[in-house]
Design an enzyme around this catalytic site. Structure first.
Site, short mmCIF file in Angstrom:
data_model
loop_
_atom_site.label_atom_id
_atom_site.label_comp_id
_atom_site.label_asym_id
_atom_site.label_seq_id
_atom_site.Cartn_x
_atom_site.Cartn_y
_atom_site.Cartn_z
N ARG A 1 0.82 -1.20 0.00
CA ARG A 1 0.00 0.00 0.00
C ARG A 1 0.86 1.26 0.00
O ARG A 1 0.53 2.25 -0.62
CB ARG A 1 -0.90 -0.01 1.24
CG ARG A 1 -1.72 1.24 1.40
CD ARG A 1 -2.40 1.29 2.76
NE ARG A 1 -3.40 0.26 2.91
CZ ARG A 1 -3.92 -0.08 4.10
NH1 ARG A 1 -3.50 0.50 5.19
NH2 ARG A 1 -4.83 -1.01 4.17
N TYR A 2 1.95 1.23 0.77
CA TYR A 2 2.86 2.37 0.86
C TYR A 2 4.11 2.06 0.07
O TYR A 2 4.50 0.90 -0.04
CB TYR A 2 3.22 2.61 2.33
CG TYR A 2 2.03 2.83 3.24
CD1 TYR A 2 1.30 4.01 3.16
CD2 TYR A 2 1.65 1.87 4.15
CE1 TYR A 2 0.20 4.21 3.99
CE2 TYR A 2 0.55 2.06 4.98
CZ TYR A 2 -0.17 3.23 4.90
OH TYR A 2 -1.25 3.42 5.72
N ARG B 1 7.22 -0.04 2.12
CA ARG B 1 7.03 -1.20 3.00
C ARG B 1 5.85 -2.05 2.55
O ARG B 1 4.89 -1.52 1.99
CB ARG B 1 6.87 -0.79 4.46
CG ARG B 1 5.72 0.20 4.72
CD ARG B 1 6.05 1.07 5.94
NE ARG B 1 4.94 1.87 6.42
CZ ARG B 1 4.62 3.08 5.93
NH1 ARG B 1 5.28 3.58 4.89
NH2 ARG B 1 3.63 3.76 6.46
N CYS C 1 -3.58 -17.73 15.04
CA CYS C 1 -3.24 -16.92 16.22
C CYS C 1 -3.36 -17.79 17.46
O CYS C 1 -4.16 -18.73 17.49
CB CYS C 1 -4.21 -15.75 16.37
SG CYS C 1 -3.91 -14.39 15.24
N CYS D 1 -8.68 -12.49 19.05
CA CYS D 1 -9.22 -11.29 19.69
C CYS D 1 -10.62 -11.06 19.16
O CYS D 1 -10.84 -11.08 17.95
CB CYS D 1 -8.36 -10.08 19.36
SG CYS D 1 -6.61 -10.32 19.67
N ARG E 1 -9.23 -8.49 11.01
CA ARG E 1 -9.00 -9.44 9.93
C ARG E 1 -9.73 -10.75 10.27
O ARG E 1 -9.32 -11.84 9.88
CB ARG E 1 -7.50 -9.67 9.77
CG ARG E 1 -7.05 -9.73 8.33
CD ARG E 1 -5.53 -9.64 8.21
NE ARG E 1 -5.07 -8.37 7.75
CZ ARG E 1 -3.94 -7.78 8.18
NH1 ARG E 1 -3.18 -8.36 9.08
NH2 ARG E 1 -3.60 -6.60 7.71
N ASP F 1 -11.11 -0.51 13.46
CA ASP F 1 -11.51 -0.64 12.06
C ASP F 1 -12.96 -1.11 11.97
O ASP F 1 -13.50 -1.69 12.90
CB ASP F 1 -10.59 -1.63 11.35
CG ASP F 1 -9.16 -1.09 11.25
OD1 ASP F 1 -9.01 0.10 10.92
OD2 ASP F 1 -8.22 -1.84 11.54
N ASP G 1 -7.34 4.07 10.04
CA ASP G 1 -7.00 3.39 8.79
C ASP G 1 -8.21 3.55 7.87
O ASP G 1 -9.29 3.03 8.16
CB ASP G 1 -6.70 1.91 9.07
CG ASP G 1 -5.70 1.35 8.08
OD1 ASP G 1 -5.69 1.82 6.92
OD2 ASP G 1 -4.93 0.45 8.46
C1 LIG Z 1 -0.56 -0.42 8.62
C2 LIG Z 1 0.10 -0.87 7.42
C3 LIG Z 1 1.49 -0.77 7.28
C4 LIG Z 1 2.38 -0.24 8.37
O1 LIG Z 1 2.24 1.13 8.52
P1 LIG Z 1 3.14 1.93 9.55
O2 LIG Z 1 2.49 3.27 9.59
O3 LIG Z 1 4.53 1.97 8.98
O4 LIG Z 1 3.12 1.21 10.85
C5 LIG Z 1 2.05 -1.15 6.10
N1 LIG Z 1 1.30 -1.63 5.08
C6 LIG Z 1 -0.03 -1.74 5.18
C7 LIG Z 1 -0.79 -2.28 4.03
C8 LIG Z 1 -0.67 -1.38 6.35
O5 LIG Z 1 -2.00 -1.52 6.46
#
Ligand SMILES: *Cc1c(COP(=O)(O)O)cnc(C)c1O
Length: 360
Positions: A96-97, A100, A109, A113, A118, A281, A318
């Protein structure tokens, strides 16, 4: 093969309604079975020992024992609340980002929870990635050198066997663009016996001064910080791993400034860095845990200034459909006009702040 103590503990989790009934009366077993069809039950012996079953409002009980309320859905609630699937170029990976990715190493798990976002994945005991999936994931990472951080999540990646964890770390370390590896795990909370000498030595072997391993764990209430948990965290931190904490704001569990203050301070004392406090969420069947955003922002405002800055996490939302996380913040400073700002101090005093003109 002889089981390790943590594996024996996993075998002895409460997983059925009949087992749960040894601890707490269950009024409508048929309805409860329906609840468990949406998400299965598992509570570890460690966590069972921390619950006061005589108190129906015990925070750990509320987080781990299923309730009929999970069958009430709101129209706003979603099966995939944060869009994991929207940004998944290869199975078991979400990108997504830019820098990372998430990898779902397993959907298992130790404890399920009751507010899980998820839940429709973790609940079904979905099989995790097999060898060919892992190959595809590694190929993707090699083809995308902008990805410099991998987050192993799930499910709970630290419920994998030592050999599986070692294999993931070895394969990821072979990708030269990967600098940081993170585990998102509740094992230090619900199954601290998993943090064994052998696990620590595997983690240490896969770290060097510029290739760190991070653990982001998930404590939601100070009652979860028991001696076994403190010992497990100490072993991780002593090994050179930075441990952070994230978890949701939960109605009846931690939606109180005093509880949050105690949680964040006790985490800081055991060298866990409070990282994110999440707005819950929009997962189906979790509405009974939801705290309005306005209340969440007010709780964080109350902590600002009163609580040591090193213990304060950010409050995050989120956005659905995979649009990303944003901080939810109280506006202490508002621009009036020109160089003038309307400011509120941590104690609530209203002030004006004048910026000098720039020298250029
Ligand atoms: C939450 C999340 C992350 C991690 O985000 P950080 O802000 O770096 O903790 C990375 N990828 C996805 C798809 C996420 O939902």
């Amino acid at each position: 093969m002889e089981l390790e103590p943590w594996q024996t503990e996993l075998k002895n989790c409460v997983r059925t309604i009949d087992e749960l009934e040894q601890y707490i009366p269950i009024e409508n077993k048929e309805r409860m079975r329906e609840v468990l069809q949406n998400m299965r039950l598992s509570i570890t012996p460690h966590t069972l020992s921390l619950i006061d079953f005589k108190n129906p409002n015990d925070p750990i009980l509320l987080m781990s024992v299923p309730q009929e309320k999970e069958l009430t859905f709101s129209p706003e609630e979603l099966v995939d609340p944060i869009g994991d699937e929207a940004k998944s170029p290869v199975p078991f990976l979400t990108h997504r980002y830019p820098d990372r990715v998430l990898i779902y190493a397993t959907f298992f798990c130790s404890l399920f929870c009751r507010f899980c976002f998820r839940r429709f994945k973790t609940g079904e005991a979905n099989p995790g990635p097999v060898k060919s999936d892992i190959e595809n994931i590694i190929d993707y990472l090699i083809e995308h050198p902008e990805v410099e951080e991998v987050i192993l999540t799930g499910g709970d990646p630290l419920t994998l066997l030592d050999a599986q964890i070692e294999e993931w770390l070895r394969r990821l370390r072979e990708v030269s663009s990967i600098r940081r590896i993170r585990f998102h795990t509740r094992v230090p909370v619900n199954l601290p016996s998993r943090i064994t000498d052998n696990l620590i030595s595997i983690l240490k072997r896969c770290m060097d001064p510029i290739h760190p391993i991070f653990i982001v764990t998930h404590f939601n209430h100070p009652n979860e910080i028991a001696p076994e948990n403190i010992a497990a965290i100490a072993r991780l931190v002593d090994a050179g791993i930075v441990v952070r904490n994230q978890g949701p704001l939960l109605k009846g569990v931690n939606d109180d400034a005093g509880v949050l203050e105690e949680l964040f301070k006790r985490l800081t004392d055991i060298r866990v860095v409070p990282y994110y406090l999440h707005q819950l969420d929009l997962a189906k069947g979790t509405n009974h845990f939801r705290v309005p955003i306005e209340e969440g922002i007010e709780l964080m405002r109350q902590l600002q200034g009163n609580v040591t800055g090193i213990a304060l996490p950010r409050y995050m939302l989120d956005i659905p459909a995979g649009k990303g996380k944003i901080p939810l913040v109280y506006e202490f400073a508002k621009k009036i006009e020109g160089n003038s700002w309307k400011i509120e101090s941590p104690s609530g005093e209203k002030l004006e702040y004048q910026e000098p003109n720039s020298l250029n």
